[in-house]
Design a protein around this motif. Structure first.
Motif, PDB file in Angstrom:
ATOM      1  N   UNK A 104       0.841  -1.203   0.000  1.00 52.88           N
ATOM      2  CA  UNK A 104       0.000   0.000   0.000  1.00 52.88           C
ATOM      3  C   UNK A 104       0.874   1.251   0.000  1.00 52.88           C
ATOM      4  N   UNK A 105       0.320   2.347  -0.550  1.00 58.73           N
ATOM      5  CA  UNK A 105       1.150   3.533  -0.745  1.00 58.73           C
ATOM      6  C   UNK A 105       1.676   4.101   0.582  1.00 58.73           C
ATOM      7  N   UNK A 106       0.913   4.015   1.652  1.00 60.86           N
ATOM      8  CA  UNK A 106       1.394   4.528   2.946  1.00 60.86           C
ATOM      9  C   UNK A 106       2.644   3.768   3.400  1.00 60.86           C
ATOM     10  N   UNK A 107       2.661   2.481   3.175  1.00 61.40           N
ATOM     11  CA  UNK A 107       3.836   1.695   3.539  1.00 61.40           C
ATOM     12  C   UNK A 107       5.023   2.064   2.667  1.00 61.40           C
ATOM     13  N   UNK A 108       4.770   2.307   1.393  1.00 64.27           N
ATOM     14  CA  UNK A 108       5.856   2.682   0.486  1.00 64.27           C
ATOM     15  C   UNK A 108       6.466   4.023   0.892  1.00 64.27           C
ATOM     16  N   UNK A 109       5.608   4.992   1.165  1.00 63.58           N
ATOM     17  CA  UNK A 109       6.088   6.318   1.542  1.00 63.58           C
ATOM     18  C   UNK A 109       6.789   6.264   2.899  1.00 63.58           C
ATOM     19  N   UNK A 110       6.253   5.484   3.821  1.00 64.23           N
ATOM     20  CA  UNK A 110       6.892   5.327   5.134  1.00 64.23           C
ATOM     21  C   UNK A 110       8.285   4.720   4.986  1.00 64.23           C
ATOM     22  N   UNK A 111       8.436   3.771   4.079  1.00 67.21           N
ATOM     23  CA  UNK A 111       9.751   3.156   3.854  1.00 67.21           C
ATOM     24  C   UNK A 111      10.765   4.192   3.373  1.00 67.21           C
ATOM     25  N   UNK A 112      10.332   5.098   2.508  1.00 62.05           N
ATOM     26  CA  UNK A 112      11.209   6.179   2.039  1.00 62.05           C
ATOM     27  C   UNK A 112      11.611   7.068   3.214  1.00 62.05           C
ATOM     28  N   UNK A 113      10.644   7.434   4.038  1.00 58.29           N
ATOM     29  CA  UNK A 113      10.926   8.281   5.196  1.00 58.29           C
ATOM     30  C   UNK A 113      11.911   7.604   6.140  1.00 58.29           C
ATOM     31  N   UNK A 114      11.699   6.331   6.414  1.00 58.08           N
ATOM     32  CA  UNK A 114      12.574   5.596   7.341  1.00 58.08           C
ATOM     33  C   UNK A 114      14.005   5.522   6.812  1.00 58.08           C
ATOM     34  N   UNK A 115      14.158   5.288   5.522  1.00 53.94           N
ATOM     35  CA  UNK A 115      15.499   5.187   4.943  1.00 53.94           C
ATOM     36  C   UNK A 115      16.241   6.512   5.049  1.00 53.94           C
ATOM     37  N   UNK A 116      15.539   7.614   4.818  1.00 48.14           N
ATOM     38  CA  UNK A 116      16.177   8.926   4.901  1.00 48.14           C
ATOM     39  C   UNK A 116      16.468   9.313   6.349  1.00 48.14           C
ATOM     40  N   UNK A 117      15.593   8.972   7.260  1.00 48.22           N
ATOM     41  CA  UNK A 117      15.858   9.265   8.676  1.00 48.22           C
ATOM     42  C   UNK A 117      17.090   8.493   9.145  1.00 48.22           C
ATOM     43  N   UNK A 118      17.187   7.241   8.730  1.00 46.42           N
ATOM     44  CA  UNK A 118      18.355   6.440   9.101  1.00 46.42           C
ATOM     45  C   UNK A 118      19.641   7.058   8.558  1.00 46.42           C
ATOM     46  N   UNK A 119      19.583   7.584   7.341  1.00 43.74           N
ATOM     47  CA  UNK A 119      20.754   8.236   6.750  1.00 43.74           C
ATOM     48  C   UNK A 119      21.192   9.426   7.596  1.00 43.74           C
ATOM     49  N   UNK A 120      20.250  10.282   7.973  1.00 44.73           N
ATOM     50  CA  UNK A 120      20.585  11.477   8.737  1.00 44.73           C
ATOM     51  C   UNK A 120      21.118  11.143  10.129  1.00 44.73           C
ATOM     52  N   UNK A 121      20.520  10.165  10.772  1.00 45.96           N
ATOM     53  CA  UNK A 121      20.955   9.827  12.124  1.00 45.96           C
ATOM     54  C   UNK A 121      22.306   9.122  12.128  1.00 45.96           C
ATOM     55  N   UNK A 122      22.597   8.397  11.056  1.00 47.49           N
ATOM     56  CA  UNK A 122      23.891   7.716  10.963  1.00 47.49           C
ATOM     57  C   UNK A 122      25.007   8.662  10.545  1.00 47.49           C
ATOM     58  N   UNK A 123      24.647   9.715   9.805  1.00 49.28           N
ATOM     59  CA  UNK A 123      25.630  10.686   9.309  1.00 49.28           C
ATOM     60  C   UNK A 123      25.116  12.090   9.650  1.00 49.28           C
TER      61      UNK A 123
END
Length: 259
Positions: A104-123
């Motif tokens: 579902x689109x909400x899950x897809x968009x959430x996955x994008x958000x999670x990946x970018x949040x992980x990037x910022x918190x790691x770097x």
């Protein structure tokens, strides 16, 4: 510093380096050092930025990290501005691509958000950079194309697709920056939020007068008890993401209705 933003270097050289086209490295001077490469320079710079922050990244420090002279480094990268774009694009290339086209689109968009949040918190240095002129390298283009797929098939015009993704990434970046600031405050003070509030409880009890400030006292107390502090980065992100998704749902409904 003016150069501590993306796309601050020479555009032609930067693009040639990002796409590894001939002419990306400065011409003239001594030839490339055996065993060294643009990728090796970028890896060394990333290690420095992650360990000490972007201020620690200079051509001299990166050269020291690699055991070469600064002049040798300029054989591969013209300067810090171009190096920064290479660093960002490398991180973008390394990012996971979690979007499931069948979800579902909400899950897809959430996955994008999670990946970018992980990037910022790691770097953490990435979240602090201005993001209006990102490096147009293969990592960014692949990232952009992949993340747009989370919104594909929703009946939104192309401009809405682009704006929706930009809004999502701005939200993630903003909440990540606040989370990193809270982390830094805790580290610098050597106290957790709960410890800080406990240590300052007597004066806070005087300041938060329920008769003068009824809403601030009641709601602040409820939030403080729930978060064990004045602020919860995780709660702010989760609450905000739900509101962002609800906004997208309303936009999708509006476009479907022809509004």
């Amino acid at each position: 510093m003016a150069k501590d933003r993306s796309s601050a270097g020479d555009p032609s050289r930067t693009l040639a380096l990002l796409w590894r086209e001939p002419g990306g490295a400065p011409a003239g001077g001594r030839g490339p050092r055996p065993g060294l490469s643009v990728d090796a320079v970028v890896r060394a710079a990333l290690e420095l930025a992650d360990a000490e922050g972007l201020d620690a990244v200079s051509m001299r420090r990166v050269a020291q990290q690699l055991g070469v002279t600064p002049m040798t480094l300029y054989t591969y990268v013209p300067g810090k501005a171009e190096l920064l774009d290479l660093m960002l694009d490398t991180l973008f290339q390394r990012m996971p691509r979690p979007v499931d086209a069948g979800a579902p689109w909400r899950e897809r968009v959430t996955a994008v958000a999670e990946a970018n949040r992980a990037l910022h918190l790691a770097h953490p240095w990435v979240a602090a950079l201005p993001a209006t002129r990102p490096p147009l390298g293969p990592g960014l283009i692949a990232k952009y194309d992949h993340e747009l797929s989370a919104f594909d098939g929703l009946g939104l015009p192309d401009l809405d697709l682009d704006a929706a993704l930009a809004h999502l990434l701005d939200f993630v970046r903003s909440t990540a920056r606040t989370a990193l600031e809270a982390r830094a405050a805790e580290r610098d003070s050597t106290m957790s939020d709960a410890d800080w509030w406990e240590a300052n409880a007597p004066i806070l009890a005087k300041v938060f007068d329920p008769e003068r400030f009824p809403l601030a006292t009641r709601i602040g107390a409820a939030a403080g008890e729930a978060h064990q502090g004045a602020y919860s980065a995780d709660h702010a992100y989760e609450f905000g993401l739900r509101r962002v998704l609800d906004g997208f749902a309303a936009l999708i409904a509006e476009r479907a209705a022809g509004e």
